[in-house]
Design a protein around this motif. Structure first.
Motif, PDB file in Angstrom:
ATOM      1  N   UNK A 178       0.924  -1.066   0.203  1.00 51.10           N
ATOM      2  CA  UNK A 178       0.070   0.050  -0.101  1.00 51.10           C
ATOM      3  C   UNK A 178       0.774   1.234   0.010  1.00 51.10           C
ATOM      4  N   UNK A 179       0.263   2.256   0.483  1.00 52.55           N
ATOM      5  CA  UNK A 179       0.864   3.769   0.357  1.00 52.55           C
ATOM      6  C   UNK A 179       1.710   3.974   1.540  1.00 52.55           C
ATOM      7  N   UNK A 180       2.637   3.215   1.500  1.00 50.10           N
ATOM      8  CA  UNK A 180       4.031   3.052   2.511  1.00 50.10           C
ATOM      9  C   UNK A 180       5.299   3.412   1.710  1.00 50.10           C
ATOM     10  N   UNK A 181       6.148   4.235   1.991  1.00 49.36           N
ATOM     11  CA  UNK A 181       7.366   4.625   1.184  1.00 49.36           C
ATOM     12  C   UNK A 181       8.586   4.712   2.044  1.00 49.36           C
ATOM     13  N   UNK A 182       9.519   4.030   1.266  1.00 48.79           N
ATOM     14  CA  UNK A 182      10.857   3.551   2.188  1.00 48.79           C
ATOM     15  C   UNK A 182      12.221   3.634   1.501  1.00 48.79           C
ATOM     16  N   UNK A 183      13.167   3.910   1.874  1.00 47.43           N
ATOM     17  CA  UNK A 183      14.470   3.563   1.617  1.00 47.43           C
ATOM     18  C   UNK A 183      15.296   2.524   2.643  1.00 47.43           C
ATOM     19  N   UNK A 184      15.930   1.474   2.000  1.00 47.77           N
ATOM     20  CA  UNK A 184      16.739   0.796   2.643  1.00 47.77           C
ATOM     21  C   UNK A 184      18.156   1.001   2.869  1.00 47.77           C
ATOM     22  N   UNK A 185      18.409   2.278   2.399  1.00 47.45           N
ATOM     23  CA  UNK A 185      19.740   2.520   2.093  1.00 47.45           C
ATOM     24  C   UNK A 185      20.458   3.508   3.153  1.00 47.45           C
ATOM     25  N   UNK A 186      19.666   4.019   4.140  1.00 45.86           N
ATOM     26  CA  UNK A 186      20.192   4.984   5.111  1.00 45.86           C
ATOM     27  C   UNK A 186      21.423   4.402   6.057  1.00 45.86           C
ATOM     28  N   UNK A 187      22.325   5.231   6.299  1.00 42.83           N
ATOM     29  CA  UNK A 187      22.359   6.667   5.961  1.00 42.83           C
ATOM     30  C   UNK A 187      23.057   6.785   4.403  1.00 42.83           C
ATOM     31  N   UNK A 188      22.627   7.984   4.028  1.00 46.17           N
ATOM     32  CA  UNK A 188      22.929   8.364   2.491  1.00 46.17           C
ATOM     33  C   UNK A 188      23.789   9.616   2.492  1.00 46.17           C
ATOM     34  N   UNK A 189      24.777   9.351   1.791  1.00 49.48           N
ATOM     35  CA  UNK A 189      25.774  10.663   1.519  1.00 49.48           C
ATOM     36  C   UNK A 189      26.056  10.611  -0.002  1.00 49.48           C
ATOM     37  N   UNK A 190      25.401  11.730  -0.716  1.00 53.23           N
ATOM     38  CA  UNK A 190      25.748  11.914  -2.206  1.00 53.23           C
ATOM     39  C   UNK A 190      26.426  13.411  -2.415  1.00 53.23           C
TER      40      UNK A 190
END
Length: 425
Positions: A178-190
């Motif tokens: 459903x309407x759940x949004x995620x990243x599995x890559x934290x922490x991120x530095x770009x």
């Protein structure tokens, strides 16, 4: 050479192996540098944003308008689009995993969630928001997303902020439940900056008519890919879709069909939409070649309209070029440019005057020239370009030409003129 080739192949294979062995990411184009972790963060509409230390109220669909708007308005629009991409237009990344593997890799919805609650944006430089010349916009940025739910963007320009927001939106996927949004890559530095200053497309709306939604969708696609130029080839011998209020007969007789035109409001919308997305619009009215369609309304200024065999007189039919020694040409071009240039100048420093594929043989059909002798034509072409570029400069714009003008016709152009290689056409 063989050793160099082997190293290149090894480097490519190593890169592919590294990509395969890390969590799926979709940051595009590949940033200059990126580091990621393996922690999961969630995001939703309840995101607090600051811009240079002040609260930035953002809204989905916010679109600055008018011939001048501020850096903060550009950033506000960018935040709304980035969040819209995340929570309204996102996707479940099943195709990025092996078959039947998605559900084993998705984060568990029942576990406690850490949400990204703050995005702090700092712009360190003062924008030339409108009309930057090539090389004036620093598009570099740094994006950091901490495991504590705080994200930061630092950039020199609002355009750099837009590029960072694009990368930010690309970090997230939608959950399959459903309407759940995620990243599995934290922490991120770009940390990122473009390799090339000019990254764009030429969009020919004269040989083929495109509705407004197609043009705006293309500008969106440029922004998604962090590109920064759209070159609108607005008129040609095939059709004249650009409405010129001072010369309405051009589109009334030259458009493919009634309504297949771009009004002054349409042109303003295209340019505003582009600037708001970090894309500079460059408008081209090609001269003196690729001008045949004007013969339908102004036959006295065009030589060789629809002449046959076309292969002898132009690059593609229907043929037709501006006459080079006709007294009616200058008043016509004065009126044309006095109409279009003030409507272009708020948004860009450039105006493209064309100049490609001028067929000297065509001037045997020009009653004011009557020969294909370059000794006669080149001085006339030089006079034409000098006058035409003076019109562009008078409007405060920098002329652009295709490379044939100096390279093939031996016409001298001013030091300010931008010469575009024909390979891009």
């Amino acid at each position: 050479m063989v050793l160099s080739g082997c190293r290149s192949m090894f480097s490519m294979l190593l890169s592919l192996w590294l990509l395969a062995s890390t969590p799926v990411l979709a940051i595009w184009p590949a940033p200059s540098s990126i580091s990621t972790g393996d922690s999961t963060l969630w995001i939703g509409s309840a995101l607090s944003v600051t811009y240079n230390g002040k609260n930035l109220p953002w809204a989905y669909g916010y679109e600055p308008s008018g011939s001048k708007f501020s850096s903060s308005e550009i950033v506000r629009g960018g935040v709304g689009r980035a969040m819209g991409s995340i929570v309204h237009n996102n996707f479940v990344p099943w195709m990025l995993y092996n078959r039947m593997e998605l559900e084993t890799t998705e984060p568990n919805l029942l576990k406690p969630k850490t949400y990204i609650t703050h995005l702090d944006i700092t712009q360190s430089g003062t924008d030339k928001t409108f009309k930057p010349v090539a090389g004036e916009v620093d598009e570099s940025y740094t994006l950091k997303v901490g495991t504590n739910g705080k994200a930061t963007i630092t950039a020199v320009s609002s355009t750099g902020v837009l590029r960072a927001l694009e990368s930010f939106s690309q970090l997230f996927f939608q959950h399959s439940k459903g309407a759940f949004f995620y990243t599995k890559s934290a922490p991120v530095s770009i940390t990122d900056k473009p390799e090339y200053d000019h990254r764009g497309v030429l969009f020919d709306v004269s040989r083929s008519f495109f509705p407004m939604e197609s043009i705006l969708r293309t500008i969106d696609a440029l922004a998604y890919n962090k590109m920064n130029r759209i070159h609108i080839h607005a008129t040609d011998s095939q059709s004249w879709p650009l409405e010129i209020p001072a010369l309405p007969e051009l589109h009334q007789k030259g458009a493919y069909a009634q309504g297949k035109t771009y009004s002054p409001s349409d042109l303003a919308t295209i340019q505003q939409y582009a600037v708001n997305r970090g894309v500079q619009p460059i408008i081209e009215i090609d001269t003196p070649g690729h001008f045949g369609i004007a013969a339908l309304s102004h036959p006295d200024i065009v030589a060789g309209w629809n002449s046959e065999p076309w292969t002898a007189y132009c690059a593609e039919p229907p043929c037709g070029q501006i006459r080079l020694n006709e007294p009616k040409v200058d008043p016509f071009l004065d009126k044309l440019m006095s109409d279009i240039l003030p409507r272009v100048s708020p948004y860009t420093p450039y105006f493209h005057t064309g100049g490609d594929e001028v067929n000297f043989n065509m001037y045997t059909l020009d009653p004011t020239v009557g020969t294909n002798d370059s000794a006669v034509i080149v001085p006339l072409l030089q006079k034409f370009i000098d006058k035409h570029h003076a019109r562009v400069r008078k409007a405060g714009l920098i002329p652009m030409v295709w490379e044939e003008i100096p390279a093939s016709y031996n016409v001298t152009v001013g030091k300010d003129v931008v010469i575009q290689p024909q390979g891009h056409h």
